[in-house]
Scaffold this motif. Sequence first.
Motif, short mmCIF file in Angstrom:
data_model
loop_
_atom_site.label_atom_id
_atom_site.label_comp_id
_atom_site.label_asym_id
_atom_site.label_seq_id
_atom_site.Cartn_x
_atom_site.Cartn_y
_atom_site.Cartn_z
N TYR A 71 0.78 -1.23 0.00
CA TYR A 71 0.00 0.00 0.00
C TYR A 71 0.82 1.28 0.00
N GLY A 72 2.13 1.18 0.19
CA GLY A 72 2.94 2.38 0.30
C GLY A 72 2.66 3.14 1.58
N LEU A 73 2.40 2.41 2.67
CA LEU A 73 2.06 3.05 3.94
C LEU A 73 3.22 3.83 4.55
N ASP A 74 4.44 3.53 4.07
CA ASP A 74 5.62 4.25 4.56
C ASP A 74 5.87 5.55 3.80
N GLY A 75 4.96 5.86 2.85
CA GLY A 75 5.09 7.09 2.09
C GLY A 75 5.89 6.97 0.82
N VAL A 76 6.44 5.78 0.56
CA VAL A 76 7.21 5.57 -0.68
C VAL A 76 6.24 5.28 -1.82
N LYS A 77 6.24 6.15 -2.83
CA LYS A 77 5.26 6.01 -3.91
C LYS A 77 5.58 4.84 -4.84
N ASN A 78 6.82 4.71 -5.23
CA ASN A 78 7.20 3.67 -6.19
C ASN A 78 7.66 2.43 -5.43
N GLN A 79 6.74 1.51 -5.21
CA GLN A 79 7.06 0.29 -4.49
C GLN A 79 7.86 -0.67 -5.38
N PRO A 80 8.83 -1.40 -4.80
CA PRO A 80 9.62 -2.34 -5.61
C PRO A 80 8.76 -3.49 -6.11
N GLN A 81 9.20 -4.08 -7.23
CA GLN A 81 8.51 -5.24 -7.77
C GLN A 81 8.60 -6.41 -6.79
N VAL A 82 7.52 -7.16 -6.69
CA VAL A 82 7.45 -8.28 -5.75
C VAL A 82 7.30 -9.57 -6.55
N SER A 83 8.04 -10.59 -6.18
CA SER A 83 7.98 -11.87 -6.89
C SER A 83 6.64 -12.56 -6.65
N SER A 84 6.29 -13.46 -7.54
CA SER A 84 5.03 -14.20 -7.41
C SER A 84 5.04 -15.07 -6.15
N ILE A 85 6.22 -15.54 -5.74
CA ILE A 85 6.31 -16.36 -4.53
C ILE A 85 5.99 -15.52 -3.31
#
Length: 406
Positions: A71-85
Motif C-alpha cells: 500500500y505504500g504506507l511508509d510514504g514511498v510512492k514507487n514500491q519495488p517489484q514483488v515476486s510471485s512467490i
Amino acid sequence: MKIAMVMSVYGKNAIGGAERTAGMLADNLVARGHEVFIVSLGAIGSNANIFKTESGVQVWQLPLSQIYDPYGLDGVKNQPQVSSIKKALWHLLDVYNLSMASRIRTAFKTIKPDIVMTHTLQGLSVAVWAEAKKVDAKIVHMTHDHALICPATAMTKGAKVCESVCTQCAVYSKMRHALAASPDIVVGPSQIILDRHHKFGWFKNVKNTRVIPNALPENWPELPPKLTTQTPMVFGFLGRLDESKGVDTLLGAAKFLPEGRFRIKLGGQGDSKQLRDLWLDSKIPKDSVEFLGVVNAAEFISSIDVLVTPSRAHETFCNVVMEAGCGRRPAIVSNRGALPERVDHGNSGWIFPAGDIHELAALMNYCIDNPNEVIAKGEVAWSLRKNYSSEVQCDRFETLFVEMMV
C-alpha cells in the motif's frame, strides 16, 4: 453508539472507492452524534498511531505485520517489484493473520465498540471478526468487492475475466472461510455482489443481508449543467482502459457509427500499447477518439452526452454510472455484474449484452439519431440522484445499526 469501522487503508493512503465511501459514512455518523473509530493499517515497523480527524472521527492505525507493504504506507510512492512467490506467501499469511489479530484485540478492548463494521480486510484478515465477537460487538460486513473470494478483488487476471474461481484463489478462499467467524449482517452495494458471495460459498448462514448503494461524493455539483446534445454526439468511457472493462467493445462498435457524427472520450489509465493496438484494430478515424488519461469525474461527465460502460467484469457497483446519472447523463451499460441495477433500461439508459459490438453500435446510433431522447433519459437519471445521497446512505446504515442493538 460506539462504531468501529475497519478498513485496510484510510485518509491519504486511501485510493479506492470502498475506503472513500467508508470515510464519508464515518464523518456523517459522527455528525449525528455517534462515536466512530476507524481501525486501519500503518507502516510496517511503525508504532500504533491514534489521532482524531477534524470531523471528530477517532483513527487507530495499527502497524502492518506482513512480509511486504503493498500500500505504500511508509510514504514511498514507487514500491519495488514483488515476486510471485512473495505475493503467494503474503496472501497465505493474510488468510488469518495472528499478529494482526493481537493488535486488533488490543484496539477493540480499549474501544469497546457496540458495532464493528468491516469494509476491506486485506492486511488485517478475517481475524477481525473473531476479535469483534470476543468483545461482544455486533458485526456488519460490507462487501465492496470479491476480496474474500479472489485476492485480486475483481476476479480478473489482467484483461481476462474469471468466470469461475481459479484453483489458487479457491485454496485461499476455502481456508479463509473455514477460519472465519460469521458476521451478523452482510451488506452489499448491489444485490449481485451478495448473490455472488452466496454462489461461491460465503455467508450462507447469515440470515440478514441488505443492499445499501454507495453514496455520491460530498463535493459533487448539486446542479450539473443540462444536457444539450449537438453534432457530433460525444460518448464517454471512464475507468480502467483495458479489455476486461470493454474498451475493445466500444471501439469495435464505433466502426458502425456514421463518420463525423460522433466522438469518443476515454478517461482513465491503461496499457498504452494495448490501447494503441485496439485503436488501430478498430479502423475508426483518428480524430474521433480522444485519450484523456486521469480526469476529474465531474468535469469529464459534464463534457460528454452519453456514458458508455461496456464492462465484461463482474462489477460490484460501478460508481461512474451513478455519477453520470447525477450529472444528468444517461448511460449505456453491459449486462454484467451490478451494471443493470444502475440503469433503468429504456428510462434512464440502456443495457446491451457484454461484448456484443453490434448491439452496442445499434444503441449508440439510436442516441445519435434521437438527441431529444438522450436529453430526456438524462433528466430521468438525474431524478434518481436522491437514492445516492450521503444523507440517505447514512439513514439506512443508522437504521440498520439501531435494529441490531434492539
